[in-house]
Design an enzyme around this catalytic site. Structure first.
Site, mmCIF file in Angstrom:
data_model
loop_
_atom_site.group_PDB
_atom_site.id
_atom_site.type_symbol
_atom_site.label_atom_id
_atom_site.label_comp_id
_atom_site.label_asym_id
_atom_site.label_seq_id
_atom_site.Cartn_x
_atom_site.Cartn_y
_atom_site.Cartn_z
ATOM 1 N N GLU A 9 0.847 -1.192 0.000
ATOM 2 C CA GLU A 9 0.000 0.000 0.000
ATOM 3 C C GLU A 9 0.883 1.243 0.000
ATOM 4 O OE1 GLU A 9 -3.357 0.106 2.678
ATOM 5 O OE2 GLU A 9 -3.377 -2.071 2.762
ATOM 6 N N CYS A 43 -2.754 -6.609 5.837
ATOM 7 C CA CYS A 43 -2.141 -7.895 5.482
ATOM 8 C C CYS A 43 -1.437 -8.586 6.634
ATOM 9 C CB CYS A 43 -1.161 -7.689 4.321
ATOM 10 S SG CYS A 43 -1.959 -7.258 2.763
#
Length: 442
Positions: free
Chosen positions: A153, A261
């Protein structure tokens, strides 16, 4: 090639948009009508550098469209990517409800020889369960592929366009050729497209995240040891990272890992292994240590001010779990803000991208939100640096001093040098480095 992507979160949007940018015709489907309306209007619901321009360009070129009707896209697709969420369930295992729902829609609308690609992070064996669910609903032949994402990200667009590797688990030569064709534009620099069996590809994603989490966890524990021995974790990091067998990535001490994650994937693989009778004890220790690390700054604050923080005001610089994203999932800022408030403190926060997410979904009005980082300092008893956004790294110290009655900084990302902070007259409490207390101010 005709591609359909089911799910328009971080992964689905990046996958669909980048594939469209390579000349494919892409349909991105999601059940969230509001999100689809926003996307079709060019309003991107996530903060990810580069994605807004790519979406706008590909919408205008007619290569990309967004819809709530996944069935329509499935019926014309050569390849279907499943990129739905797999949030943690109460037992820590990945919740596969969205995956199963996607499999049912695919099974009801599939055309022959379509390749179904699992892009979501799923436990080993999920692709076989998806295959069985689809097969229960159709007689047409199809192919399965596990193609885990390795997108960071904040750099996800670049990671997709210029991947350091692409992993594909396939069950047929047709699936292999399909994936080679899709990814050929993105691997022209020679980085590998790695083919393997499906189960190995599923596990590769979890293993990669587990190892990254372990590196972060180890460095945070070494940082604690540094504070007891007088060593400096930044010097240790440089020494360790110069070893080519280890490398320098993911060796920064701080307030622990967060995001969508690592926290969920680490626990998911631990629980999944337990179901197979395998004890991943090392990884469990990593997860437990990270849970504790998210509040390391709170412990430093309590040592400095006492357990009762009533009447004190703390400025938080950074809310997102990392720079260049607005993602607040498992962000350490949440645990820090909540712990400070439980002890009676007021918290005022600033973040360049994540304040809307924080207010709407996570912290609400429990904290105040400042228009800029300096406004957050007004009347603050201490500054708490949680996310190392670039604009926080070289602040105007004269402006900081004018706004803060006491020069105290809790540095959760080791943004500032301890010696320089001492020379400026600041108490400075970093992670694993020299702690400059009130008795050491010149």
């Amino acid at each position: 090639m005709e591609a359909t992507v089911i799910g328009t979160g971080y992964v689905g949007l990046v996958v669909g948009t980048c594939l469209a940018g390579a000349g494919n015709r892409v349909t991105c489907a999601d059940v969230d009508e509001t999100k689809i309306r926003r996307l079709n209007a060019g309003d991107v619901p996530i903060y990810e550098p580069g994605i807004e321009r790519l979406i706008s360009e590909n919408l205008a070129a007619g290569r990309l469209r967004f819809t709530t009707d996944a069935a329509e896209g499935i019926r014309t697709a050569d390849v279907i990517f499943v990129a739905v969420g797999t949030p943690p369930g109460e037992d820590g295992l990945a919740d596969l409800d969205y995956v199963r729902n996607a499999a049912r829609v695919i099974g009801d609308n599939l055309r022959p020889d379509t390749v179904v690609v699992m892009k979501s992070t799923v436990p080993v064996g999920t692709c076989e369960r998806v295959r069985a669910e689809i097969a229960r609903r159709t007689d047409v032949p199809f192919h399965m592929c596990a193609n885990p994402e390795f997108l960071k990200e904040g750099d996800a667009v670049g990671d997709f366009l210029y991947p350091d590797r692409v992993v594909c688990g396939v069950d047929s030569e047709h699936a292999r050729q399909c994936m080679e064709g899709l990814y050929e534009p993105f691997i022209r620099s020679g980085n590998p497209l790695i083919f393997m069996d499906i189960a190995s590809a599923e596990l590769t994603k979890y293993a990669a995240n587990a190892m990254l989490a372990a590196r972060i966890g180890l460095m945070n524990q070494f940082a604690e040891l540094c504070e007891h021995t007088g060593a400096d974790i930044e010097r240790v990091r440089r020494g360790v990272g110069s070893d080519p067998r280890i490398g320098s990535a993911f060796l920064y001490a701080g307030t622990g890992y967060g995001g969508s994650c690592l926290p969920k994937d680490v626990w998911a693989i631990i629980r999944s292994a337990e179901k197979q009778g395998v004890d991943l004890g090392i990884l469990r220790s990593v997860a437990e240590a990270n849970d504790r690390q998210t509040t390391v700054l709170v412990r430093k604050i309590v040592r400095r001010f006492g357990d009762d923080l009533t009447g004190l005001r703390f400025a938080l610089w950074g809310l997102a779990f990392k720079p260049r994203t607005d993602d607040m999932r498992a962000a350490p800022s949440r645990a820090i803000a909540e712990a400070l408030r439980e002890r009676g403190a007021a918290v005022v926060a600033h973040d360049p991208a994540a304040m809307e997410q924080a207010r709407e979904f996570y912290l609400g009005d429990a904290v105040e939100y400042a228009a800029n980082e300096y406004e957050a300092l007004d009347g603050a008893d201490a500054l708490v640096v949680v996310t190392e956004w670039l604009q926080y790294r070289r602040p105007d110290w004269s402006e900081v001093a004018k706004r803060m009655p006491r020069p105290i900084v809790f540095d959760g990302r080791n943004v500032f040098d301890p010696d320089r902070m001492a020379s400026r007259g600041y108490e400075h409490y970093p992670i694993g480095r020299r702690q400059v207390g009130p008795d050491e101010i010149p």
